[in-house]
Design an enzyme around this catalytic site. Structure first.
Site, PDB file in Angstrom:
ATOM      1  N   LYS A 189      20.920   9.833  11.331  1.00 44.13           N
ATOM      2  CA  LYS A 189      19.486  10.096  11.394  1.00 44.13           C
ATOM      3  C   LYS A 189      18.866   9.698  10.068  1.00 44.13           C
ATOM      4  O   LYS A 189      18.976  10.414   9.065  1.00 44.13           O
ATOM      5  CB  LYS A 189      19.205  11.578  11.669  1.00 44.13           C
ATOM      6  N   GLY A 242      20.148  13.397   0.412  1.00 37.31           N
ATOM      7  CA  GLY A 242      18.742  13.809   0.333  1.00 37.31           C
ATOM      8  C   GLY A 242      18.544  14.832  -0.756  1.00 37.31           C
ATOM      9  O   GLY A 242      19.297  14.880  -1.734  1.00 37.31           O
ATOM     10  N   SER A 243      17.536  15.664  -0.590  1.00 38.87           N
ATOM     11  CA  SER A 243      17.152  16.600  -1.652  1.00 38.87           C
ATOM     12  C   SER A 243      18.051  17.843  -1.646  1.00 38.87           C
ATOM     13  O   SER A 243      18.603  18.216  -0.610  1.00 38.87           O
ATOM     14  CB  SER A 243      15.697  17.022  -1.443  1.00 38.87           C
ATOM     15  N   GLY A 247      19.496  19.797   1.529  1.00 38.46           N
ATOM     16  CA  GLY A 247      20.963  19.793   1.525  1.00 38.46           C
ATOM     17  C   GLY A 247      21.514  21.200   1.720  1.00 38.46           C
ATOM     18  O   GLY A 247      22.488  21.404   2.444  1.00 38.46           O
ATOM     19  N   GLU A 264      25.176  14.475  -0.901  1.00 36.94           N
ATOM     20  CA  GLU A 264      24.783  13.560  -1.985  1.00 36.94           C
ATOM     21  C   GLU A 264      23.319  13.867  -2.280  1.00 36.94           C
ATOM     22  O   GLU A 264      22.427  13.463  -1.527  1.00 36.94           O
ATOM     23  CB  GLU A 264      24.928  12.097  -1.544  1.00 36.94           C
ATOM     24  N   CYS A 298      18.124   8.445  -6.964  1.00 35.65           N
ATOM     25  CA  CYS A 298      18.801   9.701  -7.292  1.00 35.65           C
ATOM     26  C   CYS A 298      19.390   9.656  -8.690  1.00 35.65           C
ATOM     27  O   CYS A 298      19.485  10.673  -9.349  1.00 35.65           O
ATOM     28  CB  CYS A 298      19.875   9.996  -6.249  1.00 35.65           C
ATOM     29  N   GLU A 394      13.525  17.584 -10.478  1.00 36.20           N
ATOM     30  CA  GLU A 394      13.511  16.161 -10.117  1.00 36.20           C
ATOM     31  C   GLU A 394      12.067  15.744  -9.797  1.00 36.20           C
ATOM     32  O   GLU A 394      11.417  16.358  -8.953  1.00 36.20           O
ATOM     33  CB  GLU A 394      14.416  15.940  -8.902  1.00 36.20           C
TER      34      GLU A 394
END
Ligand code: NAD
Length: 502
Positions: A189, A242-243, A247, A264, A298, A394
């Protein structure tokens, strides 16, 4: 219809897709039935396409299709034959490089030159893992009982992969290639904001010989399409890119179903410059670390730690360098930095800059916001401490927080004083110091007099809020397989007795 929509539709047609985003399930392009999703061109802020969330029924169909196709892929053909199909996929991706790059550039707002590089890297990923398909050996283990004990590395079955919007086709290829090389089926996805190149990649792969249904793409939302796949019985592992916030949710959902996950996630990487470094190189490295991809990476070098004696000089060089970066239309050959990829991220990045200004930062920026699009010019935040929000959270935009340090010990302490552990770099002429820093800084990837070098053959991943597990290289082969231990008793009388096996 605008020129840009014409370009998008022509590119989609040339890779076998219809006019709008559709899921690819069991080899069929399918419309979703859920909530409407709108894709906005980040350069013009105009609507590019509308489609519907895949939703639960398509998600379940995708998992079932992957389960059926996986059996034939893992058992019905040899591992060498799987590798040959993957080599054909790599060639087919290169043959469609330009339309894939155009679609990515238009929808994600990435400079076309960067998109071409990323598509070529996807081909490289398929080539690399094609070579591994028939080289997954088990081991023979000299157990003390005298049994012949050996291991088999087996595919997991179906894996569910979730990817973000910042490098959609790159991240898709990065996870699909090792998963299928090791004999798994896949449901993937991509971000609902950038789904098309992932569908195109799998469509091209099917034309090149990938069995239909082995890899299925869901165009849709996380809490609906994504959650349904996490919970589906066929799915044996979840790989999330993703974030940290999402996550955590995905890991909790996977754990509730007793499924392992690879995460990740994000970073707040320290790019450390010592006074003995080649400052010209360090300055170029600092720019590439945070401004390329508009900082939506990232591993972005979002904290620039600079030794006090050269702090002012390096910031001055960086400001001059920033002035020469070409911002503009992602489709233009000249563009080096495009807009932020979507409206939500644009307001996050600009909000973080405003917050930093309010917290006392001096904001060095070009002040040349273009009159359309989600542009944030390259920006340096100076005068903040490492505990400031802009140094800890971030930002995921072209914004670097510059922080001075006195000596090596302070540089290490500052570098490690975040909740992340993804990447880092040092610029120095002292080889011993370079190695000391590589050892001392908490990071899954560390560069010496370099930044952002990555390759599919080298492991990648993080710790703490940057996630866990590893992608790329042989580490990904381990993540997508499980060891089975096989015991053969060669004794004349079988050595089985109650109490023998503890
Ligand atoms: P995000 O977490 O918002 O979304 C990532 C994906 O998760 C999307 O596909 C989204 O639809 C899906 N999702 C959202 N809610 C979900 C749910 N409840 N269940 C299942 N799936 C759900 O991240 P983003 O904004 O798309 O991407 C930016 C982030 O990705 C940054 O933090 C960046 O650092 C990180 N990133 C990490 C790496 C890495 O390799 N470490 C690489 C690229 C990006």
């Amino acid at each position: 219809m605008s020129d840009r929509i014409n370009i998008l539709q022509a590119a989609m047609k040339s890779v076998g897709l219809g006019g709008g985003p559709q899921s690819l399930v069991a080899g069929e392009l399918c419309d979703g039935t859920g909530a409407e999703i709108t894709l906005i061109d980040p350069y013009t802020e105009q609507v590019l396409a509308r489609y519907k969330d895949a939703d639960m029924a398509l998600s379940q169909a995708a998992c079932t299709a992957a389960k059926t196709a996986q059996i034939g892929w893992a058992k019905g053909i040899s591992a060498a034959a799987r590798g040959l199909v993957m080599q054909d996929i790599a060639r087919a991706v290169l043959a469609h490089l330009e339309p894939l790059a155009q679609i990515e550039s238009l929808i994600a707002g990435k400079p076309i030159r960067d998109c071409r590089v990323e598509v070529a890297k996807v081909a490289e990923m398929f080539t690399y893992y094609a070579g591994w398909a028939d080289k997954l050996h088990g081991e023979v283990i000299p157990v003390p009982s005298g049994h012949l004990n050996y291991t088999l590395r087996e595919p997991l079955g179906v894996v569910f992969q979730i990817t973000p919007w910042n490098a959609p086709i790159f991240t898709g290829g990065w996870q699909i290639a090792p998963a299928i090389a090791t004999g798994n089926g896949v449901v993937i996805k991509p971000s609902e904001l950038t789904p098309v190149t992932t569908v195109a990649l799998v469509k091209i792969a099917e034309e090149a010989g990938l069995p239909r249904g082995l890899v299925n793409v869901l165009c849709g939302l996380g809490p609906t399409s994504g959650q349904a796949a996490i919970e589906h019985d066929a799915v044996r592992k979840v790989v999330f890119v993703g974030s940290p916030e999402t996550g955590r949710k995905v890991a909790i959902s996977a754990a509730a179903a007793l499924k392992p996950a690879v995460l990740e996630l994000g970073g707040k990487s320290a790019n450390i410059v010592f006074e003995d470094a080649n400052l010209e190189h360090a300055c170029l490295g600092a720019q590439a670390a945070i401004f390329s991809g508009a900082g939506q990476s990232c591993v972005a070098g979002s904290r620039l730690l600079v030794q006090k004696s050269i702090h002012a000089e390096l910031i001055d060089m960086l400001s001059q360098g920033m002035a020469n970066i070409t911002l503009g239309d992602p489709l233009s050959e000249a563009t080096e930095v495009g807009p932020i990829s979507n409206a939500k991220q644009f307001s996050h990045v600009t909000g973080m800059i405003d917050q930093a200004r309010d917290a006392g930062a001096s904001v060095l920026s070009r002040n040349d916001r273009l009159d359309q699009g989600y542009f944030v010019p390259p920006t340096v935040l100076n005068g903040l401490s490492n505990t400031a929000k802009a140094a800890q959270d971030e930002i995921f935009g072209p914004v670097v927080t510059a922080i001075p340090f006195e000596d090596e010990a302070e540089a290490i302490a500052l570098a490690n004083a975040t909740n992340f552990g993804l990447a880092g770099a040092v610029w120095t002429a002292d080889v011993g110091r370079a190695h000391r820093m590589a050892e001392a800084v908490r990071a899954g990837t560390f560069w010496i007099n370099s930044y952002k070098a990555i390759h599919v053959s080298s492991p990648f991943g993080g710790s703490l809020n940057s996630g866990f597990g590893r992608s790329s290289g042989t580490d990904a082969l381990m993540e997508y397989t499980a060891a089975k231990s096989v015991w053969l008793d060669s004794a004349p009388i079988p050595r089985i007795a109650f109490g023998y096996v503890s």
